[in-house]
Enzyme design. Structure first.
Site, mmCIF file in Angstrom:
data_model
loop_
_atom_site.group_PDB
_atom_site.id
_atom_site.type_symbol
_atom_site.label_atom_id
_atom_site.label_comp_id
_atom_site.label_asym_id
_atom_site.label_seq_id
_atom_site.Cartn_x
_atom_site.Cartn_y
_atom_site.Cartn_z
ATOM 1 C CD GLU A 16 -3.119 -0.279 0.068
ATOM 2 O OE1 GLU A 16 -3.275 0.959 -0.015
ATOM 3 O OE2 GLU A 16 -3.728 -1.079 -0.665
ATOM 4 C CB VAL B 59 4.861 -2.365 4.715
ATOM 5 C CG1 VAL B 59 5.435 -1.387 5.708
ATOM 6 C CG2 VAL B 59 5.087 -3.804 5.173
ATOM 7 C CD GLU B 60 3.167 -7.992 3.490
ATOM 8 O OE1 GLU B 60 2.812 -8.843 2.649
ATOM 9 O OE2 GLU B 60 3.671 -8.287 4.594
ATOM 10 C CG MET B 61 -2.476 -6.842 1.091
ATOM 11 S SD MET B 61 -2.909 -8.593 1.041
ATOM 12 C CE MET B 61 -4.420 -8.540 0.092
#
Length: 350
Positions: A105, A147-149
């Site tokens: 993201e 830091v991902e979804m």
């Protein structure tokens, strides 16, 4: 290699048996081929099974696999509705994104490389530091990671409910009212991932007795792989993925590896041993993606783990052997995703 995760006694017994021949079933897709294991192979080598075992509470049913297939490609499980599991674990590209480290993201990046999702069902633990013991636990992590979804479990469930997933969860989990949960979301993704297997590699055919499956360089690399000590860590059906080792190449880096999970100073710069299945098509390499080519990775492993300067010919032979570990990838189509229409606004009185 240092800090080998299996006992020295087991290694000694296995190496003593290297010259013994045994019987082993032919891998999937090789029915009718010779089944006599070639001489000189360590018993620590195993063919990749054609099916992955499932836990008792999450059988690999057709309904759960179909649901997990959709969820794996579902971008609404990310805050921006643009990132899915497949963004970093691209099933059409050997299960990786070919980036040094994952991007999520807001173009935020984490500190680690995205490992392949193929054959992850056979790993003893998930993630480079082994913090998730099962595929089910692993599936929950990226959805929640900033830091991902970057979604909470409640947000993820609500989005799926609004999108029209409730009937699919009810069908997969035999419940009309309580099926759509975050735990079941993870179970469905895990069930799908247990179908992402790549049997039938040339090395599997070689293990089953087809000695023509490996060329001269690959056979020389196989012999060196055993003689040099690579097999001490890279063994089993995945040739790795079943233990941990200190990676001296990155000692002193900010990423302390498994120590961040255990809190034990002795685990600093210890990482899960990388599985070598399909390694030739899953670049870049290592937990930080710092090795761009397989030749670079092999040379670094020789220096740091074997304390041995590999010659160019040795690197070439080892790479030839590693190429023989590329299996047959299943065809995974992009699924049709549920998209419920918003309810119409109530009519107003004239």
């Amino acid at each position: 290699m240092s800090r080998i995760s299996i006992s020295m006694l087991a290694i000694a017994a296995a190496l003593a048996a290297c010259g013994q021949q045994g019987k082993e079933p032919a891998p999937a897709g090789n029915e009718g081929a010779a089944t006599q294991r070639p001489p000189g192979l360590s018993p620590l080598f195993e063919a990749l099974p054609a099916q992955a075992p499932a836990p008792i509470d999450n059988p690999t049913t057709a309904e759960r696999v179909a649901l997990g297939h959709k969820l794996f490609f579902e971008p609404k499980l990310s805050r921006s509705a643009t990132i899915s599991c497949n963004t970093c674990h691209v099933v059409g590209a050997a299960g990786v994104d070919n980036r040094s480290v994952a991007m999520g993201e807001g173009a935020r990046t984490g500190p680690r490389n995205s490992p392949t999702v193929f054959n992850a069902a056979f790993l003893k633990a998930q993630f480079w530091d082994g913090r998730a013991p099962t595929l089910e636990e692993q599936a929950k992590g990226p959805i929640q990671a900033h830091v991902e979804m970057d979604l909470t479990p409640d947000e993820a469930v609500q989005r799926l409910r609004e999108t029209g997933y409730a009937p699919l969860f009810a069908q997969a989990f035999d419940s009309d009212t309580t099926a759509l949960t975050f735990d079941n979301l993870a179970r469905a993704i895990a069930a799908f991932e247990r179908t992402l297997l790549t049997p039938g590699a040339p090395f599997d055919h070689y293990l089953a007795g087809d000695t023509a499956a490996l060329g001269p360089d690959a056979r020389a690399g196989l012999a060196l792989f055993q003689q040099a000590g690579c097999l001490g860590c890279h063994n089993g059906p995945l040739l790795g993925g079943n233990g941990y080792a200190n990676f001296s190449h990155v000692q002193g880096s900010k990423d302390v590896g498994r120590a961040s999970v255990t809190g034990n100073a002795a685990d600093k710069w210890v990482f899960r041993v990388a599985p070598l299945r399909n390694i030739a098509v899953t670049h870049p390499y290592f937990h930080d993606g710092s090795a761009r080519t397989l030749e670079d990775a092999v040379a670094i492993m020789g220096d740091s783990q074997l304390k041995r300067k590999l010659t160019p010919d040795e690197v070439r032979q080892l790479v030839a052997f590693l190429n023989s570990l590329t299996g047959e990838f299943p065809s995974v189509p992009y699924p049709q995703l549920p998209r419920a229409f918003p309810a119409a606004a109530p009519a107003t009185e004239p």
